[in-house]
Design a protein around this motif. Structure first.
Motif, PDB file in Angstrom:
ATOM      1  N   TRP A  24      -0.944  -4.497  -9.724  1.00  0.00           N
ATOM      2  CA  TRP A  24       0.231  -5.199  -9.707  1.00  0.00           C
ATOM      3  C   TRP A  24       1.391  -4.018  -9.415  1.00  0.00           C
ATOM      4  CZ3 TRP A  24       2.784  -9.846  -9.690  1.00  0.00           C
ATOM      5  CH2 TRP A  24       4.069  -9.680  -9.978  1.00  0.00           C
ATOM      6  N   ASN A  25       0.971  -3.161  -9.955  1.00  0.00           N
ATOM      7  CA  ASN A  25       1.999  -1.719  -9.804  1.00  0.00           C
ATOM      8  C   ASN A  25       1.990  -1.211  -8.323  1.00  0.00           C
ATOM      9  OD1 ASN A  25       2.636  -1.913 -12.450  1.00  0.00           O
ATOM     10  ND2 ASN A  25       1.284  -0.795 -13.005  1.00  0.00           N
ATOM     11  N   ASN A  26       0.765  -1.401  -7.725  1.00  0.00           N
ATOM     12  CA  ASN A  26       0.889  -0.995  -6.295  1.00  0.00           C
ATOM     13  C   ASN A  26       1.485  -2.051  -5.204  1.00  0.00           C
ATOM     14  OD1 ASN A  26      -0.432   1.520  -6.775  1.00  0.00           O
ATOM     15  ND2 ASN A  26      -2.171   0.621  -7.025  1.00  0.00           N
ATOM     16  N   LEU A  27       1.797  -3.122  -5.595  1.00  0.00           N
ATOM     17  CA  LEU A  27       2.462  -4.153  -4.882  1.00  0.00           C
ATOM     18  C   LEU A  27       3.756  -3.714  -4.464  1.00  0.00           C
ATOM     19  CD1 LEU A  27       1.179  -7.516  -6.252  1.00  0.00           C
ATOM     20  CD2 LEU A  27       0.427  -6.510  -4.355  1.00  0.00           C
ATOM     21  N   GLU A  28       4.171  -4.091  -3.347  1.00  0.00           N
ATOM     22  CA  GLU A  28       5.678  -4.168  -2.814  1.00  0.00           C
ATOM     23  C   GLU A  28       6.450  -5.332  -3.600  1.00  0.00           C
ATOM     24  OE1 GLU A  28       6.429  -4.080   1.286  1.00  0.00           O
ATOM     25  OE2 GLU A  28       4.554  -2.931   1.584  1.00  0.00           O
ATOM     26  N   LEU A  29       7.876  -4.872  -3.905  1.00  0.00           N
ATOM     27  CA  LEU A  29       8.471  -5.987  -4.811  1.00  0.00           C
ATOM     28  C   LEU A  29       8.600  -7.303  -4.202  1.00  0.00           C
ATOM     29  CD1 LEU A  29      10.463  -6.295  -7.094  1.00  0.00           C
ATOM     30  CD2 LEU A  29      12.424  -5.601  -5.432  1.00  0.00           C
ATOM     31  N   ILE A  30       8.675  -7.525  -2.805  1.00  0.00           N
ATOM     32  CA  ILE A  30       8.609  -8.893  -2.339  1.00  0.00           C
ATOM     33  C   ILE A  30       7.161  -9.361  -2.511  1.00  0.00           C
ATOM     34  CG2 ILE A  30       7.699  -8.040  -0.107  1.00  0.00           C
ATOM     35  CD1 ILE A  30      10.234 -10.809  -0.314  1.00  0.00           C
ATOM     36  N   GLU A  31       6.212  -8.883  -2.535  1.00  0.00           N
ATOM     37  CA  GLU A  31       4.807  -9.449  -2.856  1.00  0.00           C
ATOM     38  C   GLU A  31       4.772  -9.950  -4.481  1.00  0.00           C
ATOM     39  OE1 GLU A  31       2.668 -10.566  -1.006  1.00  0.00           O
ATOM     40  OE2 GLU A  31       3.581  -9.680   0.896  1.00  0.00           O
ATOM     41  N   GLN A  32       5.259  -8.983  -5.292  1.00  0.00           N
ATOM     42  CA  GLN A  32       5.553  -8.922  -6.893  1.00  0.00           C
ATOM     43  C   GLN A  32       6.272 -10.485  -6.900  1.00  0.00           C
ATOM     44  OE1 GLN A  32       7.009  -5.817  -8.739  1.00  0.00           O
ATOM     45  NE2 GLN A  32       5.186  -4.784  -8.754  1.00  0.00           N
ATOM     46  N   SER A  81      -0.810 -13.444   1.875  1.00  0.00           N
ATOM     47  CA  SER A  81      -1.505 -12.213   2.055  1.00  0.00           C
ATOM     48  C   SER A  81      -2.105 -11.669   0.701  1.00  0.00           C
ATOM     49  CB  SER A  81      -0.492 -11.222   2.538  1.00  0.00           C
ATOM     50  OG  SER A  81       0.445 -10.907   1.631  1.00  0.00           O
ATOM     51  N   ILE A  82      -2.165 -12.513  -0.198  1.00  0.00           N
ATOM     52  CA  ILE A  82      -2.819 -12.006  -1.682  1.00  0.00           C
ATOM     53  C   ILE A  82      -3.580 -13.169  -2.347  1.00  0.00           C
ATOM     54  CG2 ILE A  82      -2.192 -11.370  -3.922  1.00  0.00           C
ATOM     55  CD1 ILE A  82       0.230 -10.031  -3.163  1.00  0.00           C
ATOM     56  N   ARG A  83      -4.807 -12.734  -2.685  1.00  0.00           N
ATOM     57  CA  ARG A  83      -5.668 -13.665  -3.527  1.00  0.00           C
ATOM     58  C   ARG A  83      -5.983 -13.094  -4.807  1.00  0.00           C
ATOM     59  NH1 ARG A  83      -6.930 -18.260  -1.340  1.00  0.00           N
ATOM     60  NH2 ARG A  83      -9.002 -18.489  -2.929  1.00  0.00           N
ATOM     61  N   ILE A  98      -5.637  -8.725  -8.544  1.00  0.00           N
ATOM     62  CA  ILE A  98      -5.254  -9.430  -7.354  1.00  0.00           C
ATOM     63  C   ILE A  98      -5.163  -8.631  -6.374  1.00  0.00           C
ATOM     64  CG2 ILE A  98      -3.413 -11.089  -8.337  1.00  0.00           C
ATOM     65  CD1 ILE A  98      -1.285  -8.511  -8.012  1.00  0.00           C
ATOM     66  N   GLN A  99      -5.524  -9.079  -4.834  1.00  0.00           N
ATOM     67  CA  GLN A  99      -6.050  -8.303  -4.022  1.00  0.00           C
ATOM     68  C   GLN A  99      -5.343  -8.641  -2.656  1.00  0.00           C
ATOM     69  OE1 GLN A  99      -7.347  -5.677  -2.396  1.00  0.00           O
ATOM     70  NE2 GLN A  99      -8.994  -5.927  -3.889  1.00  0.00           N
ATOM     71  N   PRO A 100      -4.352  -7.929  -2.263  1.00  0.00           N
ATOM     72  CA  PRO A 100      -3.708  -8.026  -0.796  1.00  0.00           C
ATOM     73  C   PRO A 100      -4.764  -8.273   0.461  1.00  0.00           C
ATOM     74  CG  PRO A 100      -2.786  -6.027  -1.966  1.00  0.00           C
ATOM     75  CD  PRO A 100      -4.351  -6.384  -2.641  1.00  0.00           C
ATOM     76  N   ASP A 101      -5.637  -8.130   0.437  1.00  0.00           N
ATOM     77  CA  ASP A 101      -6.907  -8.257   1.489  1.00  0.00           C
ATOM     78  C   ASP A 101      -7.689  -9.358   1.347  1.00  0.00           C
ATOM     79  OD1 ASP A 101      -9.446  -6.751   2.924  1.00  0.00           O
ATOM     80  OD2 ASP A 101      -8.158  -7.681   3.784  1.00  0.00           O
TER      81      ASP A 101
END
Length: 109
Positions: A24-32, A81-83, A98-101
């Protein structure tokens, strides 16, 4: 209306997994923000609705062995883009990751 029928409980989320928190902490704000919208949606649903929701694409993961004490892991769509990966425990969805790929969420990389 039938008597003594318990109303279905809405899904509650547990996002306290250290692995989830790190991702979560590594996600970009838009993805959060997209993830928050999905989590809010899930908390308005019953489990039966989660299973049937075509947007969430809830599915059992066969390619990853569940950690000790967890029977089955499931994957669900958080955004395009996230599962997410988690499991059901009573009325809780315990989100482990949560996995961006998308492919990495299934252990295919």
């Amino acid at each position: 209306m039938a008597r003594n029928v318990k109303p279905e409980l809405l899904v509650e989320l547990d996002l306290n997994s250290p692995t989830f928190q790190s991702a979560w902490n590594n996600l970009e704000l838009i993805e959060q923000e997209k993830a928050i919208a999905t989590f809010e949606k899930i908390m308005q649903l019953t489990w039966d609705q989660v299973y049937r929701d075509k947007g969430l694409r809830w599915e059992k993961i066969h390619s990853i062995q569940a950690p000790k004490g967890i029977q089955v892991l499931y994957s669900f769509r958080v955004s395009k883009s996230i599962r997410g990966i988690g499991f059901r425990e009573d009325h809780f969805l315990r989100v482990l990751l949560i996995q961006p790929d998308h492919d990495a969420a299934y252990g295919k990389k």
